[in-house]
Write a protein that holds these residues in place. Structure first.
Motif, PDB file in Angstrom:
ATOM      1  N   ASP A 129       0.838  -1.190   0.000  1.00 53.79           N
ATOM      2  CA  ASP A 129       0.000   0.000   0.000  1.00 53.79           C
ATOM      3  C   ASP A 129       0.875   1.242   0.000  1.00 53.79           C
ATOM      4  N   ARG A 147      -0.566  -3.347   3.080  1.00 49.04           N
ATOM      5  CA  ARG A 147      -0.945  -4.000   1.822  1.00 49.04           C
ATOM      6  C   ARG A 147      -2.253  -3.405   1.296  1.00 49.04           C
ATOM      7  N   TYR A 148      -2.488  -3.574   0.000  1.00 47.11           N
ATOM      8  CA  TYR A 148      -3.747  -3.160  -0.602  1.00 47.11           C
ATOM      9  C   TYR A 148      -4.220  -4.254  -1.553  1.00 47.11           C
ATOM     10  N   ALA A 160      -7.470  -0.784   1.446  1.00 47.54           N
ATOM     11  CA  ALA A 160      -6.244  -0.968   2.215  1.00 47.54           C
ATOM     12  C   ALA A 160      -6.466  -2.201   3.067  1.00 47.54           C
TER      13      ALA A 160
END
Length: 138
Positions: A85, A116-117, A111
């Motif tokens: 992210d 992380r995304y 998100a």
């Protein structure tokens, strides 16, 4: 870790727009040990809601659907992007489509925590192979 874009399959089902429908579906999938990549539910009018189920393999979902009496759509295709992210994380994928003159028909990103995304996005079926090449999707 670099972003990864992958081809995914999904199906959808239509359910009454009543409390507990999502929990019932997720519970049946959990009991069958189905690992969801994504799940989305939204109203479509007329007292109905659409539930999208994105998984690695549709066979188990189809078995659960048969057992539960769910009427699911034919398999459909989308893309799943995942990565670290950062500002503009989703932009790069949509920009690649735009550069290839391919319109995204829908997209949703989140998100995921832990830096992380994830993003699901769709193109018209006629553009899918070309979009996969533009995105480097596997």
């Amino acid at each position: 870790m670099a972003d990864r874009v992958r081809k995914v399959s999904y199906c959808h089902l239509t359910v009454p727009a009543r409390a507990g429908q999502g929990a019932m579906i997720l519970g049946a999938l959990r009991e069958a040990n189905v690992n969801l990549l994504a799940f989305s539910g939204f109203p479509i009018g007329g007292g109905k809601a659409q539930i999208d189920i994105v998984v690695d393999g549709m066979a188990t979902v189809r078995r659960v659907a048969h057992r539960e009496g769910w009427r699911v759509s034919a398999n459909k295709r989308a893309f799943l992007a995942q990565g670290v992210d950062r500002v503009g994380a989703c932009h790069r994928h949509l920009a690649k489509l735009a550069e290839a003159r391919i319109s995204a028909t829908a997209a949703t990103g989140i998100a995921a925590g832990g830096g992380r995304y994830g993003m699901l996005f769709w193109v018209k079926p006629k553009d899918y192979a070309r979009a996969a090449r533009a995105l480097g999707a596997r």
